[in-house]
Design a protein around this motif. Structure first.
Motif, PDB file in Angstrom:
ATOM      1  N   ALA A  33       0.838  -1.209   0.000  1.00  9.50           N
ATOM      2  CA  ALA A  33       0.000   0.000   0.000  1.00  9.50           C
ATOM      3  C   ALA A  33       0.870   1.256   0.000  1.00  9.50           C
ATOM      4  O   ALA A  33       0.598   2.219  -0.720  1.00  9.50           O
ATOM      5  CB  ALA A  33      -0.941  -0.017   1.195  1.00  9.50           C
ATOM      6  N   ARG A  34       1.935   1.266   0.809  1.00 11.31           N
ATOM      7  CA  ARG A  34       2.845   2.414   0.847  1.00 11.31           C
ATOM      8  C   ARG A  34       3.496   2.618  -0.520  1.00 11.31           C
ATOM      9  O   ARG A  34       3.622   3.747  -1.004  1.00 11.31           O
ATOM     10  CB  ARG A  34       3.945   2.217   1.895  1.00 11.31           C
ATOM     11  N   GLU A  35       3.906   1.525  -1.130  1.00 14.32           N
ATOM     12  CA  GLU A  35       4.581   1.611  -2.425  1.00 14.32           C
ATOM     13  C   GLU A  35       3.669   2.202  -3.499  1.00 14.32           C
ATOM     14  O   GLU A  35       4.109   3.058  -4.287  1.00 14.32           O
ATOM     15  CB  GLU A  35       5.063   0.220  -2.845  1.00 14.32           C
ATOM     16  N   VAL A  36       2.411   1.743  -3.535  1.00 13.45           N
ATOM     17  CA  VAL A  36       1.524   2.245  -4.597  1.00 13.45           C
ATOM     18  C   VAL A  36       1.113   3.689  -4.326  1.00 13.45           C
ATOM     19  O   VAL A  36       0.901   4.471  -5.268  1.00 13.45           O
ATOM     20  CB  VAL A  36       0.289   1.339  -4.796  1.00 13.45           C
ATOM     21  N   LEU A  37       1.000   4.086  -3.059  1.00 10.64           N
ATOM     22  CA  LEU A  37       0.694   5.491  -2.753  1.00 10.64           C
ATOM     23  C   LEU A  37       1.836   6.394  -3.207  1.00 10.64           C
ATOM     24  O   LEU A  37       1.618   7.481  -3.764  1.00 10.64           O
ATOM     25  CB  LEU A  37       0.422   5.677  -1.260  1.00 10.64           C
ATOM     26  N   LEU A  38       3.065   5.954  -2.978  1.00  2.00           N
ATOM     27  CA  LEU A  38       4.214   6.713  -3.478  1.00  2.00           C
ATOM     28  C   LEU A  38       4.211   6.756  -5.005  1.00  2.00           C
ATOM     29  O   LEU A  38       4.485   7.801  -5.609  1.00  2.00           O
ATOM     30  CB  LEU A  38       5.521   6.080  -2.992  1.00  2.00           C
ATOM     31  N   ARG A  39       3.828   5.649  -5.624  1.00  3.91           N
ATOM     32  CA  ARG A  39       3.851   5.572  -7.079  1.00  3.91           C
ATOM     33  C   ARG A  39       2.831   6.503  -7.708  1.00  3.91           C
ATOM     34  O   ARG A  39       3.070   7.011  -8.813  1.00  3.91           O
ATOM     35  CB  ARG A  39       3.578   4.127  -7.528  1.00  3.91           C
ATOM     36  N   VAL A  40       1.721   6.748  -7.043  1.00  2.00           N
ATOM     37  CA  VAL A  40       0.708   7.640  -7.612  1.00  2.00           C
ATOM     38  C   VAL A  40       0.937   9.097  -7.195  1.00  2.00           C
ATOM     39  O   VAL A  40       0.079   9.951  -7.395  1.00  2.00           O
ATOM     40  CB  VAL A  40      -0.727   7.196  -7.234  1.00  2.00           C
ATOM     41  N   GLY A  41       2.114   9.372  -6.619  1.00  2.00           N
ATOM     42  CA  GLY A  41       2.483  10.762  -6.380  1.00  2.00           C
ATOM     43  C   GLY A  41       2.128  11.324  -5.026  1.00  2.00           C
ATOM     44  O   GLY A  41       2.161  12.553  -4.843  1.00  2.00           O
ATOM     45  N   LEU A  42       1.796  10.475  -4.047  1.00  2.00           N
ATOM     46  CA  LEU A  42       1.499  10.949  -2.690  1.00  2.00           C
ATOM     47  C   LEU A  42       2.776  10.799  -1.862  1.00  2.00           C
ATOM     48  O   LEU A  42       3.175   9.695  -1.505  1.00  2.00           O
ATOM     49  CB  LEU A  42       0.338  10.161  -2.090  1.00  2.00           C
ATOM     50  N   SER A  43       3.405  11.932  -1.564  1.00  3.58           N
ATOM     51  CA  SER A  43       4.769  11.916  -1.013  1.00  3.58           C
ATOM     52  C   SER A  43       4.847  11.508   0.452  1.00  3.58           C
ATOM     53  O   SER A  43       5.927  11.176   0.937  1.00  3.58           O
ATOM     54  CB  SER A  43       5.416  13.298  -1.198  1.00  3.58           C
ATOM     55  N   ASP A  44       3.731  11.557   1.171  1.00  5.26           N
ATOM     56  CA  ASP A  44       3.726  11.181   2.588  1.00  5.26           C
ATOM     57  C   ASP A  44       2.718  10.044   2.788  1.00  5.26           C
ATOM     58  O   ASP A  44       1.632  10.244   3.341  1.00  5.26           O
ATOM     59  CB  ASP A  44       3.365  12.385   3.450  1.00  5.26           C
ATOM     60  N   PRO A  45       3.061   8.831   2.344  1.00  4.76           N
ATOM     61  CA  PRO A  45       2.075   7.740   2.379  1.00  4.76           C
ATOM     62  C   PRO A  45       1.630   7.361   3.780  1.00  4.76           C
ATOM     63  O   PRO A  45       0.486   6.956   3.977  1.00  4.76           O
ATOM     64  CB  PRO A  45       2.815   6.581   1.699  1.00  4.76           C
ATOM     65  N   ASP A  46       2.503   7.501   4.765  1.00  8.00           N
ATOM     66  CA  ASP A  46       2.120   7.140   6.126  1.00  8.00           C
ATOM     67  C   ASP A  46       1.011   8.049   6.651  1.00  8.00           C
ATOM     68  O   ASP A  46       0.061   7.590   7.291  1.00  8.00           O
ATOM     69  CB  ASP A  46       3.338   7.193   7.048  1.00  8.00           C
ATOM     70  N   ARG A  47       1.133   9.352   6.373  1.00  6.91           N
ATOM     71  CA  ARG A  47       0.079  10.277   6.802  1.00  6.91           C
ATOM     72  C   ARG A  47      -1.224   9.986   6.067  1.00  6.91           C
ATOM     73  O   ARG A  47      -2.302   9.989   6.658  1.00  6.91           O
ATOM     74  CB  ARG A  47       0.498  11.728   6.549  1.00  6.91           C
ATOM     75  N   VAL A  48      -1.120   9.725   4.766  1.00 11.76           N
ATOM     76  CA  VAL A  48      -2.326   9.428   3.986  1.00 11.76           C
ATOM     77  C   VAL A  48      -3.010   8.169   4.512  1.00 11.76           C
ATOM     78  O   VAL A  48      -4.239   8.126   4.650  1.00 11.76           O
ATOM     79  CB  VAL A  48      -1.970   9.265   2.495  1.00 11.76           C
ATOM     80  N   MET A  49      -2.233   7.156   4.858  1.00 11.46           N
ATOM     81  CA  MET A  49      -2.816   5.907   5.336  1.00 11.46           C
ATOM     82  C   MET A  49      -3.483   6.080   6.699  1.00 11.46           C
ATOM     83  O   MET A  49      -4.458   5.400   7.013  1.00 11.46           O
ATOM     84  CB  MET A  49      -1.742   4.814   5.404  1.00 11.46           C
ATOM     85  N   ARG A  50      -2.998   7.015   7.499  1.00  9.07           N
ATOM     86  CA  ARG A  50      -3.630   7.289   8.794  1.00  9.07           C
ATOM     87  C   ARG A  50      -4.890   8.132   8.653  1.00  9.07           C
ATOM     88  O   ARG A  50      -5.702   8.207   9.571  1.00  9.07           O
ATOM     89  CB  ARG A  50      -2.659   8.019   9.726  1.00  9.07           C
ATOM     90  N   SER A  51      -5.046   8.788   7.516  1.00  5.41           N
ATOM     91  CA  SER A  51      -6.144   9.742   7.324  1.00  5.41           C
ATOM     92  C   SER A  51      -7.445   9.044   6.972  1.00  5.41           C
ATOM     93  O   SER A  51      -7.463   7.940   6.419  1.00  5.41           O
ATOM     94  CB  SER A  51      -5.786  10.733   6.211  1.00  5.41           C
TER      95      SER A  51
END
Length: 446
Positions: A33-51
């Motif tokens: 999940a972290r890898e694909v979030l980074l791949r789609v241009g979301l630079s802070d995947p950990d924050r996005v996953m907590r949101s």
């Protein structure tokens, strides 16, 4: 937004499908999940996953959905209106991302869209459908160059790429002077508007464009009394309306109204159309018979039969619902209407008829519009002047034709290039220009 469950974090919604469908362990699923979030241009995947979904923007939410779709490394990705209601900058970024992912994963991409500019930008072939049937298909360059069906020609013509602007008007009724809007207090306060100033003449349509988060909707909400005014003034007919409350604010509803973006969510599903349109009148003390006559007149004005009064919103199409929403805004005879993305959720041909209706009603009633939109073709068609917003400030304002076709400010030019045109050849050149300008630092764009 509606495709993400508001009850769960984004991380949970990405991890669980990987565990259940692909059999990954929790730690492996989290890493994927972290890898694909980074791949789609979301630079802070950990924050996005907590949101939770409400804590991210529309563009971020769409990137999250794309991340979830590619997490299983599919051979086919079906993108159903993937850029509808997104601002042109985010739309261009999403299309570029889909193009990159398609090349990287070697997957097929099926895009369902009513936007012929999107088709021209990213597709190799195109199929035109009507009433459940395929009426025309072919290579994208060939179809745009020489469509064989009248319906296809109508759709391409409805793209508004060649729409002409409207001449500016004189006179000023609504004036916004050095307006500041802040949310929160103290050091945690967020400033959404930084000293915004503009004016709107009687009978004028002023377009307000910019990407998500630029402050467009906040300005409209401030005029409507739905956002706090921290500093500055909003004058209507010489009276400061920025800080009205209680009875004075309710009385202003006679003069200032709103048409919302979503024709499906802005009408009460439990009320008939007659009740929806009569309710604003009955609160003023008008009699039931007079209210019914006014409602019938308004339905006729927006070209809906009077029999619509007894039906419910669910019985109408999106375009018909937006006509009802326009009738509701006009029923008390306002002099200013804030139109917040009123056609972004509609298909091209419906969009064109609603824009024509806006223009016709303005000519008949003399009402002024503040027309918030991310579509430069739309504002050029319906607006006399256009203001461009960037990070809470107006960076350019002027004649609609000039601002949308030959803007002077670098950010306004970036917006123009991000808006796709329904011509594959011209769009390839425009995309190349946009990619070059995209690399310019924000500081240089200001």
């Amino acid at each position: 937004m509606s495709n993400l469950d508001p009850s769960y974090t984004i991380g949970h919604q990405l991890i669980e499908p990987l565990r259940r469908t692909h059999g990954l362990a929790k730690a492996a699923a989290r890493q994927r999940a972290r890898e694909v979030l980074l791949r789609v241009g979301l630079s802070d995947p950990d924050r996005v996953m907590r949101s939770y979904p409400h804590q991210v923007s529309g563009g971020m939410a769409q990137r999250v959905l794309i991340a979830g779709a590619i997490a299983g490394r599919p051979s086919l990705l079906v993108a159903d209106e993937p850029t509808t209601a997104l601002d042109v900058t985010v739309q261009a970024e999403v299309l570029e991302l889909l193009r990159e992912l398609q090349a990287e994963y070697g997957m097929a991409l099926l895009i369902v869209t009513h936007n012929f500019g999107v088709v021209a930008d990213i597709c190799d072939r195109v199929i035109v459908m009507r009433g459940g049937d395929i009426v025309e298909s072919g290579a994208v360059d060939d179809l745009f160059a020489a469509p064989t069906q009248e319906y296809t020609r109508e759709l391409i013509a409805a793209s508004l790429d060649e729409a002409e602007g409207r001449a500016a008007l004189d006179g000023r009724r609504t004036e916004v002077d050095d307006l500041v809007v802040e949310y929160g207090r103290g050091r945690h306060a967020f400033r959404a508007l930084h000293g915004v100033s503009l004016d709107i003449a009687p009978g004028e349509c002023l377009g307000l464009v910019g990407e998500s988060g630029s402050g467009k909707s906040t300005l409209g909400k401030a005029i409507l009394g739905l956002a706090p005014v921290t500093a500055g003034r909003i004058r209507f007919d010489g009276r400061d309306i920025g800080r009205l409350g209680g009875r004075a604010r309710r009385a202003l509803a006679d003069d200032v109204q709103v048409v919302f973006q979503d024709p499906y969510g802005s009408l009460n599903p439990a009320l008939t159309i007659g009740d929806i349109l009569a309710e604003p009148l009955l609160t003023t003390g008008i009699g039931a018979k007079a209210a019914e006559k006014r409602v019938r007149d308004m339905l006729d004005r927006v070209r809906l039969p009077s029999a619509s009064m007894d039906r419910y919103p669910s019985e109408f199409s999106g375009g018909q619902r937006q006509r009802i929403a326009i009738a509701r805004a006009l029923v008390r005879g306002p002099r200013l209407i804030v139109c917040d993305e009123p056609v972004s959720a509609l298909d091209l041909t419906t969009q064109a008829t609603i824009l024509d209706l806006f223009i016709e009603l303005q000519r008949d009633t003399g009402v002024a519009y503040l027309f918030v939109s991310h579509d430069l073709g739309v504002v050029r068609r319906v607006c006399h002047r256009v203001a461009v917003m960037y990070r809470g400030e107006i960076v350019e304002i002027g004649d609609g034709e000039q601002v949308t076709r030959a803007p002077r400010h670098p950010y306004a030019e970036r917006l123009r290039l991000a808006s796709p045109v329904a011509d594959p050849v011209a769009q390839r050149e425009r995309r190349a220009q946009w990619l070059a300008l995209r690399e310019v630092p924000d500081a240089a764009v200001r």
